[in-house]
Enzyme design. Structure first.
Site, PDB file in Angstrom:
ATOM      1  N   LYS A 115      75.073 121.149  -4.398  1.00 60.22           N
ATOM      2  CA  LYS A 115      76.288 121.339  -3.590  1.00 60.22           C
ATOM      3  C   LYS A 115      75.962 121.738  -2.162  1.00 60.22           C
ATOM      4  O   LYS A 115      76.707 121.415  -1.243  1.00 60.22           O
ATOM      5  CB  LYS A 115      77.223 122.347  -4.255  1.00 60.22           C
ATOM      6  CG  LYS A 115      77.705 121.878  -5.610  1.00 60.22           C
ATOM      7  CD  LYS A 115      79.191 121.975  -5.819  1.00 60.22           C
ATOM      8  CE  LYS A 115      79.549 121.069  -6.991  1.00 60.22           C
ATOM      9  NZ  LYS A 115      80.898 121.167  -7.474  1.00 60.22           N
ATOM     10  N   LYS A 197      75.403 111.639 -12.441  1.00 56.56           N
ATOM     11  CA  LYS A 197      76.500 111.890 -13.380  1.00 56.56           C
ATOM     12  C   LYS A 197      77.850 111.483 -12.783  1.00 56.56           C
ATOM     13  O   LYS A 197      78.042 111.533 -11.564  1.00 56.56           O
ATOM     14  CB  LYS A 197      76.517 113.354 -13.835  1.00 56.56           C
ATOM     15  CG  LYS A 197      77.117 114.326 -12.870  1.00 56.56           C
ATOM     16  CD  LYS A 197      77.474 115.657 -13.532  1.00 56.56           C
ATOM     17  CE  LYS A 197      78.283 116.469 -12.523  1.00 56.56           C
ATOM     18  NZ  LYS A 197      79.020 117.572 -13.020  1.00 56.56           N
ATOM     19  N   LYS A 200      83.922 114.100 -10.340  1.00 59.71           N
ATOM     20  CA  LYS A 200      85.212 113.906  -9.683  1.00 59.71           C
ATOM     21  C   LYS A 200      85.099 113.999  -8.175  1.00 59.71           C
ATOM     22  O   LYS A 200      85.965 113.521  -7.461  1.00 59.71           O
ATOM     23  CB  LYS A 200      86.279 114.832 -10.250  1.00 59.71           C
ATOM     24  CG  LYS A 200      85.953 116.294 -10.378  1.00 59.71           C
ATOM     25  CD  LYS A 200      87.169 116.975 -10.996  1.00 59.71           C
ATOM     26  CE  LYS A 200      86.835 118.123 -11.917  1.00 59.71           C
ATOM     27  NZ  LYS A 200      86.197 119.254 -11.261  1.00 59.71           N
TER      28      LYS A 200
END
Ligand code: ATP
Ligand code: LTN
Length: 334
Positions: A115, A197, A200
């Site tokens: 992130k 992966k 969203k």
């Protein structure tokens, strides 16, 4: 343990449209497990602001997510479905746990590294201490079991380490939780890049199936899924795209990868992709209908939000007071 049942806890971030990965890796398992346990399911809106959000949109997404939990089959009278931000104990326990977590441990978290790379202009302290808030969520409810996708395993291990460290110092304060990773669907990959992966927050919408995508869109995205040139439907690491499609098909039909290989032996990728698309669309359709229905009933949803926040607060406060006493905070005068 509550009413002789073990406690199950899980949560999801209200950061975007839920994907098939979230459904197969997490939500679907919650529904299977919910009868057996005393369950708490939160919409972790406090985690969401570790990445900059539009306030109006966050509020809407959080409500949509809460509705989706119910639509997926979690009865909100039996399961405590609530917003993390409605229970102040999460933040209070997190502060205490921060003081029992080492910088070195947080530095090793791969989600933090990922992130930070994606949000280079906003590497805030919340992003770094995100796993401590997650530990607080879990430990606040004395949870025994935490069903999550494989990507959250590292956070769960940290939660267990924090709980054990605290218990060693102060006696048996926290239940040390176990992770529950489902047999199928634990790691659904992007349809456009099977090495990554399905997520969203992915910028390419064709990589993800969103739970509210209509049938045509779902089928179109599966048709375009990145595969390979082997022209064989085999469940093996050399064919990550096909492997991912087999995993998805397996999770929605309950067939094993071996059975699927046989079913499509000698058939082409086009036919297989269509079958996967159709199976996924028909799994999601009832869920979508229920979301539409529940979204209309504002009074009902509001009542659930209010009731469950009270219930969650009651249990959270019990743990919090115990912890505050253990670390030496003065007793409250009543
Ligand atoms: P973001 O892209 O915002 O990081 P996300 O899609 O990774 O979000 P989370 O809110 O972090 O989703 O995760 C919710 C739950 O869904 C977690 O239990 C997580 O392990 C699970 N999950 C997320 N992505 C997948 C996936 N691709 N396959 C299986 N499970 C997944
Ligand atoms: N970090 C998790 C979401 C999450 C969670 C939790 C999951 C926050 N608190 C407690 C299980 C238990 C994620 O990103 N998927």
């Amino acid at each position: 343990m509550l009413n002789d049942k073990k406690v199950l806890y899980s949560g999801m971030q209200a950061t975007g449209k839920l994907t098939l990965g979230n459904y197969l890796g997490a939500l679907k398992n919650w529904v299977t497990l919910n009868e057996e346990y005393e369950c708490f399911f939160s919409v972790v809106d406090m985690h969401s602001i570790t990445v900059r959000q539009n306030p109006t949109e966050l509020r809407k997404k959080a409500r949509d997510l809460l509705i989706l939990y119910i639509a997926a089959g979690l009865d909100p009278k039996k399961n405590c479905i609530y917003y993390q931000s409605h229970v102040s104990g999460h933040a209070e326990l997190m502060w205490i746990l921060n003081c029992y977590t080492y910088m070195g441990e947080l530095n090793r978290m791969t989600q933090f590294k990922d992130k930070s790379r994606k949000n280079e202009d906003n590497i805030n302290a919340g992003l770094f201490t995100y796993p401590v808030l997650m530990a607080a969520d879990i430990l606040l409810f004395q949870s025994d079991v935490v069903p999550v996708g494989a990507d959250q395993m590292q956070h769960l291990e940290l939660t267990r380490d924090i709980a054990e460290r605290f218990n060693k110092l102060y006696g048996d304060v926290f239940t040390v939780p176990e992770a529950y990773i489902g047999k199928t669907g634990a790691r659904i990959m992007s349809l456009q890049n099977p090495e990554k992966k399905m997520s969203k927050s992915d910028e390419n919408p064709n990589g993800s199936i969103y739970l509210l995508d209509d049938t045509d869109t779902i089928i179109r995205k599966f048709k375009r899924a990145v595969t390979d040139s082997y022209s064989e439907i085999l469940y093996r690491d050399e064919q990550p795209g096909i492997k991912n499609l087999i995993d998805i098909y397996s999770a929605v039909t309950n067939k094993t990868p071996g059975e699927i290989e046989k079913e499509f032996d000698g058939k082409g990728y086009g036919e297989f992709k269509l079958a996967v698309g159709e199976a996924v669309a028909s799994t999601l359709k009832p869920l979508q209908d229920r979301v539409a229905e529940l979204s209309k009933d504002k009074a009902y949803i509001d009542s659930i939000i209010k009731e469950n926040a009270e219930k969650a607060n009651y249990f959270a406060t019990k743990t919090l007071r115990k912890v505050q006493r253990k670390v030496g905070f003065p007793d409250r005068i009543r």
